[in-house]
Design an enzyme around this catalytic site. Structure first.
Site, short mmCIF file in Angstrom:
data_model
loop_
_atom_site.label_atom_id
_atom_site.label_comp_id
_atom_site.label_asym_id
_atom_site.label_seq_id
_atom_site.Cartn_x
_atom_site.Cartn_y
_atom_site.Cartn_z
N ILE A 31 46.23 54.27 11.19
CA ILE A 31 47.46 54.35 10.40
C ILE A 31 47.35 53.53 9.10
O ILE A 31 48.07 53.77 8.14
CB ILE A 31 48.68 53.88 11.24
CG1 ILE A 31 49.98 54.42 10.66
CG2 ILE A 31 48.75 52.38 11.37
CD1 ILE A 31 50.16 55.89 10.86
N GLN A 93 40.54 41.42 16.84
CA GLN A 93 41.21 42.48 17.61
C GLN A 93 42.70 42.22 17.65
O GLN A 93 43.16 41.18 18.15
CB GLN A 93 40.64 42.55 19.04
CG GLN A 93 41.23 43.71 19.84
CD GLN A 93 40.61 43.87 21.23
OE1 GLN A 93 39.72 43.09 21.61
NE2 GLN A 93 41.06 44.85 21.96
N GLU A 94 43.47 43.16 17.11
CA GLU A 94 44.93 43.02 17.09
C GLU A 94 45.59 43.85 18.18
O GLU A 94 46.61 43.45 18.73
CB GLU A 94 45.47 43.43 15.72
CG GLU A 94 45.08 42.42 14.65
CD GLU A 94 45.56 42.79 13.27
OE1 GLU A 94 46.13 43.89 13.11
OE2 GLU A 94 45.34 41.98 12.35
N HIS A 99 38.90 49.82 21.36
CA HIS A 99 38.69 50.96 20.45
C HIS A 99 37.52 50.70 19.54
O HIS A 99 37.20 49.55 19.23
CB HIS A 99 39.96 51.22 19.62
CG HIS A 99 40.49 50.00 18.92
ND1 HIS A 99 41.28 49.07 19.56
CD2 HIS A 99 40.31 49.54 17.67
CE1 HIS A 99 41.58 48.10 18.73
NE2 HIS A 99 41.00 48.35 17.57
N PHE A 100 36.91 51.78 19.11
CA PHE A 100 35.89 51.71 18.06
C PHE A 100 36.56 52.14 16.76
O PHE A 100 37.29 53.12 16.74
CB PHE A 100 34.74 52.70 18.30
CG PHE A 100 33.88 52.44 19.51
CD1 PHE A 100 34.04 51.32 20.30
CD2 PHE A 100 32.88 53.34 19.85
CE1 PHE A 100 33.23 51.09 21.41
CE2 PHE A 100 32.07 53.14 20.96
CZ PHE A 100 32.25 52.02 21.75
N HIS A 101 36.26 51.45 15.68
CA HIS A 101 36.60 51.93 14.35
C HIS A 101 35.39 52.73 13.85
O HIS A 101 34.25 52.24 13.95
CB HIS A 101 36.79 50.77 13.36
CG HIS A 101 37.96 49.89 13.66
ND1 HIS A 101 39.15 49.97 12.96
CD2 HIS A 101 38.14 48.89 14.57
CE1 HIS A 101 40.00 49.06 13.42
NE2 HIS A 101 39.41 48.38 14.39
P1 5GP Z 1 41.91 45.94 15.64
O1 5GP Z 1 42.18 44.85 14.64
O2 5GP Z 1 42.66 45.75 16.93
O3 5GP Z 1 40.45 46.20 15.82
O4 5GP Z 1 42.43 47.27 14.95
C1 5GP Z 1 43.66 47.83 15.22
C2 5GP Z 1 43.80 49.00 14.28
O5 5GP Z 1 44.85 49.81 14.75
C3 5GP Z 1 44.15 48.60 12.84
O6 5GP Z 1 43.16 49.11 11.96
C4 5GP Z 1 45.51 49.23 12.61
O7 5GP Z 1 45.64 49.78 11.32
C5 5GP Z 1 45.56 50.31 13.66
N1 5GP Z 1 46.89 50.60 14.14
C6 5GP Z 1 47.86 49.71 14.48
N2 5GP Z 1 48.94 50.35 14.92
C7 5GP Z 1 48.67 51.68 14.87
C8 5GP Z 1 49.41 52.85 15.20
O8 5GP Z 1 50.56 52.81 15.63
N3 5GP Z 1 48.79 54.03 15.01
C9 5GP Z 1 47.51 54.12 14.54
N4 5GP Z 1 46.98 55.34 14.39
N5 5GP Z 1 46.78 53.04 14.22
C10 5GP Z 1 47.36 51.84 14.38
#
Ligand code: 5GP
Ligand code: ZN
Length: 136
Positions: A31, A93-94, A99-101
């Site tokens: 998103i 990680q938020e 998940h993988f980006h």
């Molecule tokens: P992390 O920091 O956990 O590796 O990445 C979490 C990712 O999830 C972030 O890049 C953020 O933009 C994405 N994200 C957070 N909330 C949502 C959502 O509701 N939908 C989608 N598609 N992505 C999200």
């Protein structure tokens, strides 16, 4: 997991830009994309982190990251892609649903990963000994 935002998306309780799904894996656009075509590859089953994810599921995630990553690369004509996993809060990680980006890269996108750290360079031999003496 009732409160998990990614579980809600997978169940269809929240919207997403879904790219792909099968019995085990769900893929959607991030998103808040870093570059065009930035996707997230998730297991449908809730695992908090990479390190606690079932190995068979991780294998499937890897294959899908590769296959969907290549398709998007060809569609958007990117020059390549990074696959990134933030394993744990301190690692960035938020969302605590692993998940993988998959991040498509474009000429001049300005993204620089893994900045060099001169201080660490001096410590490689010491760290190597610590790891190798304790790894088994
Ligand atoms: P992390 O920091 O956990 O590796 O990445 C979490 C990712 O999830 C972030 O890049 C953020 O933009 C994405 N994200 C957070 N909330 C949502 C959502 O509701 N939908 C989608 N598609 N992505 C999200
Ligand atoms: Zn979840």
């Amino acid at each position: 997991m009732e409160q998990c935002i990614f579980c809600k998306i997978i169940k269809g309780e929240m919207p997403s830009y879904k790219i792909y799904e099968d019995n085990d894996i769900f893929v959607m656009l991030d998103i808040n994309p870093v570059t065009p075509g930035h996707i997230l590859v998730l297991p449908k089953k809730h695992f908090e982190m990479f390190e606690t994810t079932d190995n068979e599921i991780l294998s499937k995630m890897t294959i899908i990251a590769k296959e969907v990553g290549i398709k998007i690369k060809n569609i958007l004509k990117s020059g390549g892609f990074n696959i990134n996993i933030n394993n744990g809060k301190l690692a960035g990680q938020e969302i605590m649903h692993t998940h993988f980006h998959v991040l498509q890269r474009f000429d001049g996108d300005g993204i620089k990963l893994w900045p060099a750290n001169e201080n660490e360079k001096q410590k490689v031999e010491k760290i190597y000994q610590t790891i190798i003496n304790n790894i088994n």
